[in-house]
Design a protein around this motif. Sequence first.
Motif, PDB file in Angstrom:
ATOM      1  N   LYS A 151      -1.343   2.058   2.303  1.00  0.00           N
ATOM      2  CA  LYS A 151      -2.782   1.837   2.151  1.00  0.00           C
ATOM      3  C   LYS A 151      -3.566   2.087   3.440  1.00  0.00           C
ATOM      4  CE  LYS A 151      -2.239  -1.265  -1.713  1.00  0.00           C
ATOM      5  NZ  LYS A 151      -2.675  -2.487  -2.356  1.00  0.00           N
ATOM      6  N   VAL A 152      -3.059   3.053   4.226  1.00  0.00           N
ATOM      7  CA  VAL A 152      -3.712   3.375   5.495  1.00  0.00           C
ATOM      8  C   VAL A 152      -4.580   4.625   5.302  1.00  0.00           C
ATOM      9  CG1 VAL A 152      -3.327   4.166   7.860  1.00  0.00           C
ATOM     10  CG2 VAL A 152      -1.884   2.362   6.882  1.00  0.00           C
ATOM     11  N   VAL A 153      -5.819   4.557   5.788  1.00  0.00           N
ATOM     12  CA  VAL A 153      -6.687   5.725   5.770  1.00  0.00           C
ATOM     13  C   VAL A 153      -7.185   5.972   7.191  1.00  0.00           C
ATOM     14  CG1 VAL A 153      -8.804   6.763   4.897  1.00  0.00           C
ATOM     15  CG2 VAL A 153      -7.447   5.313   3.403  1.00  0.00           C
ATOM     16  N   ASP A 203       7.209   8.512   0.688  1.00  0.00           N
ATOM     17  CA  ASP A 203       6.927   9.924   0.391  1.00  0.00           C
ATOM     18  C   ASP A 203       6.646  10.784   1.621  1.00  0.00           C
ATOM     19  OD1 ASP A 203       4.394   9.005   0.973  1.00  0.00           O
ATOM     20  OD2 ASP A 203       3.688   9.025  -1.092  1.00  0.00           O
ATOM     21  N   PHE A 262       4.634   5.448  -6.489  1.00  0.00           N
ATOM     22  CA  PHE A 262       3.249   5.860  -6.279  1.00  0.00           C
ATOM     23  C   PHE A 262       2.927   7.160  -6.989  1.00  0.00           C
ATOM     24  CE2 PHE A 262       3.737   2.715  -3.082  1.00  0.00           C
ATOM     25  CZ  PHE A 262       2.530   2.051  -3.157  1.00  0.00           C
ATOM     26  N   TYR A 307      -0.101   7.703  -9.745  1.00  0.00           N
ATOM     27  CA  TYR A 307      -1.021   8.828  -9.637  1.00  0.00           C
ATOM     28  C   TYR A 307      -1.009   9.704 -10.867  1.00  0.00           C
ATOM     29  CZ  TYR A 307      -2.562   9.407  -4.860  1.00  0.00           C
ATOM     30  OH  TYR A 307      -3.193   9.303  -3.692  1.00  0.00           O
ATOM     31  N   TYR A 341      -1.458  19.780  -0.004  1.00  0.00           N
ATOM     32  CA  TYR A 341      -2.033  18.641   0.702  1.00  0.00           C
ATOM     33  C   TYR A 341      -3.509  18.863   0.931  1.00  0.00           C
ATOM     34  CZ  TYR A 341       2.900  18.203   1.697  1.00  0.00           C
ATOM     35  OH  TYR A 341       4.252  18.138   1.583  1.00  0.00           O
ATOM     36  N   ASN A 401       8.256   8.839  -6.567  1.00  0.00           N
ATOM     37  CA  ASN A 401       8.446   7.406  -6.368  1.00  0.00           C
ATOM     38  C   ASN A 401       7.412   6.671  -7.208  1.00  0.00           C
ATOM     39  OD1 ASN A 401       5.922   7.274  -4.778  1.00  0.00           O
ATOM     40  ND2 ASN A 401       7.104   8.575  -3.402  1.00  0.00           N
ATOM     41  N   ILE A 452      -5.383  14.388   0.125  1.00  0.00           N
ATOM     42  CA  ILE A 452      -5.017  13.301  -0.765  1.00  0.00           C
ATOM     43  C   ILE A 452      -3.543  13.461  -1.113  1.00  0.00           C
ATOM     44  CG2 ILE A 452      -5.610  12.060  -2.881  1.00  0.00           C
ATOM     45  CD1 ILE A 452      -7.970  12.498  -1.042  1.00  0.00           C
ATOM     46  N   PRO A 453      -2.705  12.579  -0.607  1.00  0.00           N
ATOM     47  CA  PRO A 453      -1.286  12.751  -0.880  1.00  0.00           C
ATOM     48  C   PRO A 453      -0.981  12.522  -2.352  1.00  0.00           C
ATOM     49  CG  PRO A 453      -1.689  10.652   0.157  1.00  0.00           C
ATOM     50  CD  PRO A 453      -2.989  11.379   0.162  1.00  0.00           C
ATOM     51  N   GLY A 454      -0.021  13.266  -2.841  1.00  0.00           N
ATOM     52  CA  GLY A 454       0.448  13.032  -4.200  1.00  0.00           C
ATOM     53  C   GLY A 454      -0.338  13.736  -5.276  1.00  0.00           C
ATOM     54  N   ASP A 497      -6.100  -1.037   3.610  1.00  0.00           N
ATOM     55  CA  ASP A 497      -6.547  -1.786   2.431  1.00  0.00           C
ATOM     56  C   ASP A 497      -8.067  -1.976   2.444  1.00  0.00           C
ATOM     57  OD1 ASP A 497      -5.917  -2.856   0.072  1.00  0.00           O
ATOM     58  OD2 ASP A 497      -4.718  -4.517   0.837  1.00  0.00           O
ATOM     59  N   GLY A 498      -8.780  -0.993   2.995  1.00  0.00           N
ATOM     60  CA  GLY A 498     -10.231  -1.056   3.031  1.00  0.00           C
ATOM     61  C   GLY A 498     -10.804  -1.827   4.219  1.00  0.00           C
ATOM     62  N   LEU A 525       4.051  11.761   2.801  1.00  0.00           N
ATOM     63  CA  LEU A 525       3.003  12.754   2.582  1.00  0.00           C
ATOM     64  C   LEU A 525       1.952  12.717   3.683  1.00  0.00           C
ATOM     65  CD1 LEU A 525       2.634  12.490  -1.280  1.00  0.00           C
ATOM     66  CD2 LEU A 525       3.339  14.493  -0.007  1.00  0.00           C
ATOM     67  N   LEU A 583      -0.864   6.494   1.135  1.00  0.00           N
ATOM     68  CA  LEU A 583      -1.093   5.661  -0.038  1.00  0.00           C
ATOM     69  C   LEU A 583      -0.168   4.443  -0.094  1.00  0.00           C
ATOM     70  CD1 LEU A 583      -3.235   6.213  -2.228  1.00  0.00           C
ATOM     71  CD2 LEU A 583      -1.328   6.645  -3.723  1.00  0.00           C
ATOM     72  N   GLN A 631       0.573  15.893   6.162  1.00  0.00           N
ATOM     73  CA  GLN A 631      -0.811  16.356   6.191  1.00  0.00           C
ATOM     74  C   GLN A 631      -1.166  16.921   7.560  1.00  0.00           C
ATOM     75  OE1 GLN A 631      -3.843  13.814   4.076  1.00  0.00           O
ATOM     76  NE2 GLN A 631      -2.030  12.612   3.669  1.00  0.00           N
ATOM     77  N   VAL A 675      -4.433  10.157   4.465  1.00  0.00           N
ATOM     78  CA  VAL A 675      -4.216   8.973   3.645  1.00  0.00           C
ATOM     79  C   VAL A 675      -2.730   8.698   3.518  1.00  0.00           C
ATOM     80  CG1 VAL A 675      -4.586   7.928   1.384  1.00  0.00           C
ATOM     81  CG2 VAL A 675      -6.276   9.519   2.296  1.00  0.00           C
ATOM     82  N   VAL A 711      -6.711   2.548  -4.699  1.00  0.00           N
ATOM     83  CA  VAL A 711      -5.526   1.999  -4.038  1.00  0.00           C
ATOM     84  C   VAL A 711      -5.808   1.714  -2.569  1.00  0.00           C
ATOM     85  CG1 VAL A 711      -3.192   2.560  -3.241  1.00  0.00           C
ATOM     86  CG2 VAL A 711      -3.796   2.924  -5.622  1.00  0.00           C
ATOM     87  N   VAL A 712      -6.415   2.660  -1.870  1.00  0.00           N
ATOM     88  CA  VAL A 712      -6.651   2.458  -0.440  1.00  0.00           C
ATOM     89  C   VAL A 712      -7.984   1.760  -0.182  1.00  0.00           C
ATOM     90  CG1 VAL A 712      -5.226   4.379   0.290  1.00  0.00           C
ATOM     91  CG2 VAL A 712      -7.641   4.773  -0.142  1.00  0.00           C
TER      92      VAL A 712
END
Lengths: 126, 163
Positions: free
Chosen positions: A108-110, A86, B74, B78, B28, B72, B31-33, A43-44, A88, A105, A92, A103, B123-124
């Motif tokens: 909210k983890v980067v 997801d 998210f 997006y 990928y 989903n 950036i997911p999604g 979250d930043g 995703l 989403l 990656q 990321v 979002v992040v």
Amino acid sequence: MKRVSRNDIIFLAVLAAVVAVVFLVFSVVGNKEDGAYVLVTIDGEEYGTYSLWQEQEVPIIQDGVTTNVLVIEDGFADMTEADCPDKLCVHQKAISKNNETIVCLPNKVVVQVMGSEESGFDSIAK
Amino acid sequence: MRNKVAYLGVFLALALICSYVESLIPFYFGIPGVKLGLTNIVVVLMLYCVGTKEALAISVLRIVLAGFLFGNMFSILYSLAGGLLSFLIMVLLKRTGKLGVLPISVSGGVFHNVGQLVVAAAVVENYNIFYYMPVLLVAGIITGFLIGVAAQEMILRIGNRLK
Ligand SMILES: [Zn+2]
């Protein structure tokens, strides 16, 4: 009906030129060197930094729940587990070069690769 | 246009098929999604052959339904960001009356990806992911170009029958 007009060609040429400039700027300031450590933010907010050259498994815990697991090995950081819907972030690829990110989403983890010194891109982005 | 509702149903089905195909393509870029935006072909086609309102309705419906079916919450967020921004840009450029299908489709592809990236960064709350902007811009130009070529041929060949 003509398929492509003069206006069309001019417009596309300008757009291509703009993208080429963006590409050039990013490739000049964003270096592609191997990173030194990864910065994890949620979250930043900074969660922690971890050396890429120290083999380790980093559980990312939010509100007492392990939401993601980051594995660091031989200079690469890879998300191996996540509880997001997801997945995703898990799909990656492992990251190793400066500024590359993983990321997640939903959580909210980067995870971001950082160099030993501030790279040009960071100073611009900040 | 006769049987308007039936036609719109066909367009929606077509858009959902594109979404499904897209969900099968792994893409990928950090950036997911972020999706390639193949469904834009239906939007471009509708903008030229049916109407702006109908095109907007189908693209929003498509995004929500595809989100429930293959994604989903998210992915809905997006896709809406990318879809609406690209829609807006395409409509504005089309209104100028000076540009053809190809540049409009390319702009749609570019802004589709820009919209998604901006939402992801918001979002992040991490703006370092703009690092992927150049790659996404180029991807947007390529998909937008291919879609533009395909859409133009479809408009020229079957456009009259859809009106
Ligand atoms: Zn995730």
